[in-house]
Scaffold this active site. Structure first.
Site, PDB file in Angstrom:
ATOM      1  N   ASP A  69      -0.895   7.060   5.880  1.00  0.00           N
ATOM      2  CA  ASP A  69      -2.292   6.771   6.148  1.00  0.00           C
ATOM      3  C   ASP A  69      -3.082   7.364   5.000  1.00  0.00           C
ATOM      4  OD1 ASP A  69      -4.313   5.549   7.707  1.00  0.00           O
ATOM      5  OD2 ASP A  69      -4.925   7.490   8.494  1.00  0.00           O
ATOM      6  N   HIS A 180      -2.987   8.616  -5.285  1.00  0.00           N
ATOM      7  CA  HIS A 180      -2.796   9.505  -4.138  1.00  0.00           C
ATOM      8  C   HIS A 180      -1.509   9.169  -3.384  1.00  0.00           C
ATOM      9  CE1 HIS A 180      -4.789   5.835  -3.042  1.00  0.00           C
ATOM     10  NE2 HIS A 180      -4.756   6.085  -1.746  1.00  0.00           N
TER      11      HIS A 180
END
EC number: 3.6.1.66
Length: 201
Positions: A69, A180
Site C-alpha cells: 500500500d 518508494h
C-alpha cells in the site's frame, strides 16, 4: 517458489517483477489462479492495509503473498491525499489524470514549492501465519505541469528530489532504484530470497 502479487495494477506489477527477476520464484497474479476477492482497505496506516491484503490473498491461495500500500503525502495539504491517494478525486470513476488535476486544484491556493513524499509499505504473508513488513520512501515536490510519459498515478507531477526530473521521466531502471515502492521491494528482497531458497516450490 510461487509468489502471489496481491494487485491488479499492471504498472505496479511491472515494477515489482523487474525488481525480483533474478530471485528463483514464479510471480503470479490473482487472475492467474482464478482468484477474485475484494479486500476493504479501511486501515489507518499503509501497513494495516497492506497486511489485510496480504493475509486475505495468502489465506485464499495458500501461497506466499506480497501486497503493498502506498500513497503521496503533500505538506501543504497536511499530508493528504495519503491513504486515499488512489481514490483522491472529486468525482466517481476518476482516472489518474483526473486525480492529478484535482490535486493541483487543491494546491493552487498554496504558495510553491509544494514539498511531498511518496511512501510505500510492503507486506509478505506466509501461509504458516508469519508476516514481514518493509518500508520505503521517496522525497520530492509537486509541480504544476505534467512531465514524462512513464509511470502512472501522480508520477508526471512528482519531481524527484535532487534530479530535476519527474518520476514519469525516469526509465524503469532508474525508477527501480529510486521510487518508494522500489525501496520497499529492495528491502524485501532478502526475505523473499530466503523464502525461495528454503521453501519447496
Amino acid at each position: 517458489m510461487r509468489l502471489l502479487i496481491a494487485s491488479t495494477n499492471k504498472g505496479k506489477l511491472a515494477e515489482i517483477m523487474d525488481l525480483l527477476q533474478d530471485i528463483p520464484l514464479q510471480a503470479l497474479l490473482p487472475a492467474d489462479i482464478g482468484l477474485n476477492i475484494d479486500v476493504e482497505e479501511d486501515g489507518e496506516t499503509y501497513a494495516e492495509n497492506a497486511e489485510k491484503k496480504a493475509r486475505a490473498y495468502c489465506q485464499a491461495s495458500g501461497l506466499v503473498t506480497l501486497a503493498d500500500d502506498s500513497g503521496l503525502e503533500v505538506d501543504a495539504l497536511g499530508g493528504k491525499p495519503g491513504l486515499h491517494s488512489a481514490r483522491f478525486s472529486g468525482k466517481p470513476g476518476a482516472t489518474d489524470a483526473d486525480r492529478r488535476k484535482y490535486l493541483l486544484e487543491k494546491l493552487a491556493v498554496h504558495p510553491q514549492p509544494w514539498p511531498a513524499v511518496f511512501r510505500s509499505t510492503v507486506v509478505i504473508a506466509v501461509p504458516e501465519g508469519k508476516i514481514h513488513i518493509l518500508n520505503g520512501e521517496c522525497r520530492g515536490e509537486i509541480i504544476p505541469q505534467e512531465r514524462g510519459t512513464n509511470g502512472f498515478g501522480y508520477d508526471p507531477i512528482f519531481l524527484v528530489q535532487g534530479l530535476n526530473r519527474t518520476m514519469a521521466e525516469l526509465s524503469m531502471t532508474e525508477k527501480n532504484r529510486l521510487s518508494h515502492r522500489a525501496r520497499a521491494i529492495l528491502a524485501a528482497r532478502p526475505v523473499l530470497l530466503d523464502l525461495a531458497v528454503n521453501r519447496e516450490s
